[in-house]
Design a protein around this motif. Sequence first.
Motif, PDB file in Angstrom:
ATOM      1  N   ARG A  66       0.827  -1.214   0.000  1.00  0.00           N
ATOM      2  CA  ARG A  66       0.000   0.000   0.000  1.00  0.00           C
ATOM      3  C   ARG A  66       0.857   1.259   0.000  1.00  0.00           C
ATOM      4  N   VAL A  67       1.956   1.251   0.759  1.00  0.00           N
ATOM      5  CA  VAL A  67       2.852   2.409   0.799  1.00  0.00           C
ATOM      6  C   VAL A  67       3.509   2.611  -0.561  1.00  0.00           C
ATOM      7  N   LEU A  68       3.937   1.540  -1.214  1.00  0.00           N
ATOM      8  CA  LEU A  68       4.559   1.664  -2.535  1.00  0.00           C
ATOM      9  C   LEU A  68       3.574   2.232  -3.547  1.00  0.00           C
ATOM     10  N   GLN A  69       2.320   1.814  -3.478  1.00  0.00           N
ATOM     11  CA  GLN A  69       1.291   2.372  -4.363  1.00  0.00           C
ATOM     12  C   GLN A  69       1.067   3.856  -4.066  1.00  0.00           C
ATOM     13  N   LEU A  70       1.079   4.203  -2.799  1.00  0.00           N
ATOM     14  CA  LEU A  70       0.907   5.600  -2.391  1.00  0.00           C
ATOM     15  C   LEU A  70       2.053   6.453  -2.935  1.00  0.00           C
ATOM     16  N   ILE A  71       3.271   5.965  -2.796  1.00  0.00           N
ATOM     17  CA  ILE A  71       4.439   6.698  -3.293  1.00  0.00           C
ATOM     18  C   ILE A  71       4.355   6.869  -4.808  1.00  0.00           C
ATOM     19  N   ALA A  72       3.981   5.825  -5.514  1.00  0.00           N
ATOM     20  CA  ALA A  72       3.880   5.893  -6.979  1.00  0.00           C
ATOM     21  C   ALA A  72       2.840   6.915  -7.426  1.00  0.00           C
ATOM     22  N   SER A  73       1.884   7.238  -6.563  1.00  0.00           N
ATOM     23  CA  SER A  73       0.821   8.185  -6.926  1.00  0.00           C
ATOM     24  C   SER A  73       1.221   9.650  -6.730  1.00  0.00           C
ATOM     25  N   ILE A  74       2.365   9.911  -6.107  1.00  0.00           N
ATOM     26  CA  ILE A  74       2.787  11.288  -5.844  1.00  0.00           C
ATOM     27  C   ILE A  74       3.211  11.957  -7.152  1.00  0.00           C
ATOM     28  N   ASP A  75       2.750  13.174  -7.361  1.00  0.00           N
ATOM     29  CA  ASP A  75       3.124  13.973  -8.518  1.00  0.00           C
ATOM     30  C   ASP A  75       4.648  14.152  -8.517  1.00  0.00           C
ATOM     31  N   ASN A  76       5.310  13.665  -9.564  1.00  0.00           N
ATOM     32  CA  ASN A  76       6.777  13.719  -9.630  1.00  0.00           C
ATOM     33  C   ASN A  76       7.327  15.141  -9.534  1.00  0.00           C
ATOM     34  N   SER A  77       6.561  16.120  -9.964  1.00  0.00           N
ATOM     35  CA  SER A  77       7.049  17.496  -9.924  1.00  0.00           C
ATOM     36  C   SER A  77       7.170  18.027  -8.499  1.00  0.00           C
ATOM     37  N   LYS A  78       6.653  17.292  -7.526  1.00  0.00           N
ATOM     38  CA  LYS A  78       6.694  17.705  -6.117  1.00  0.00           C
ATOM     39  C   LYS A  78       7.818  17.031  -5.334  1.00  0.00           C
ATOM     40  N   ILE A  79       8.542  16.096  -5.965  1.00  0.00           N
ATOM     41  CA  ILE A  79       9.493  15.240  -5.247  1.00  0.00           C
ATOM     42  C   ILE A  79      10.932  15.726  -5.382  1.00  0.00           C
ATOM     43  N   ILE A  80      11.594  15.892  -4.234  1.00  0.00           N
ATOM     44  CA  ILE A  80      13.051  16.031  -4.204  1.00  0.00           C
ATOM     45  C   ILE A  80      13.638  14.633  -4.003  1.00  0.00           C
ATOM     46  N   GLU A  81      13.150  13.961  -2.961  1.00  0.00           N
ATOM     47  CA  GLU A  81      13.631  12.610  -2.633  1.00  0.00           C
ATOM     48  C   GLU A  81      12.567  11.919  -1.807  1.00  0.00           C
ATOM     49  N   VAL A  82      12.508  10.598  -1.928  1.00  0.00           N
ATOM     50  CA  VAL A  82      11.620   9.778  -1.110  1.00  0.00           C
ATOM     51  C   VAL A  82      12.491   8.841  -0.287  1.00  0.00           C
ATOM     52  N   ILE A  83      12.232   8.809   1.004  1.00  0.00           N
ATOM     53  CA  ILE A  83      12.971   7.945   1.927  1.00  0.00           C
ATOM     54  C   ILE A  83      11.945   7.049   2.614  1.00  0.00           C
ATOM     55  N   ILE A  84      12.257   5.765   2.665  1.00  0.00           N
ATOM     56  CA  ILE A  84      11.361   4.808   3.312  1.00  0.00           C
ATOM     57  C   ILE A  84      12.115   4.117   4.441  1.00  0.00           C
ATOM     58  N   GLU A  85      11.567   4.197   5.642  1.00  0.00           N
ATOM     59  CA  GLU A  85      12.077   3.392   6.757  1.00  0.00           C
ATOM     60  C   GLU A  85      11.290   2.096   6.735  1.00  0.00           C
ATOM     61  N   TYR A  86      11.996   0.977   6.797  1.00  0.00           N
ATOM     62  CA  TYR A  86      11.313  -0.306   6.680  1.00  0.00           C
ATOM     63  C   TYR A  86      12.011  -1.365   7.527  1.00  0.00           C
ATOM     64  N   GLN A  87      11.317  -2.439   7.705  1.00  0.00           N
ATOM     65  CA  GLN A  87      11.804  -3.554   8.496  1.00  0.00           C
ATOM     66  C   GLN A  87      12.937  -4.253   7.746  1.00  0.00           C
ATOM     67  N   THR A  88      14.117  -4.302   8.358  1.00  0.00           N
ATOM     68  CA  THR A  88      15.245  -4.994   7.749  1.00  0.00           C
ATOM     69  C   THR A  88      14.828  -6.424   7.409  1.00  0.00           C
TER      70      THR A  88
END
Length: 118
Positions: A66-88
């Motif tokens: 669900r988080v990956l789908q949410l990230i993919a939906s973000i308007d690219n013109s608004k993104i500098i960088e995306v950082i994801i904290e996740y379970q090793t």
Amino acid sequence: FIEQDTKAYTTLKQNLNSYNIDNAYTYNSDSFEVLSDVVDEIDGKAYFYFDPPFSLRDGYDDVYDRVLQLIASIDNSKIIEVIIEYQTGIKLPDTIGNLHITKNKKFGKSSLAFYLLA
């Protein structure tokens, strides 16, 4: 900042106040429900940091999908960088939409993945 848990949200606000950070926007809500509205409010570009609950919790089996789908939906013109904290131990994809992973950092049970636009 979008934080659903009320106690964590209160702590977040206190931390921002203690460091005199006044240019941060905070929302006591569910990211899956409000992120698109928040992104629409951004004037320019922003860093996006996602810290989903570990999938070990009840009811969170699909949280990373669900988080990956949410990230993919973000308007690219608004993104500098995306950082994801996740379970090793979880394998995140090399690409999310037009974003490509640039590095991974492991910190015990948690890891960080950094994504930039191609």
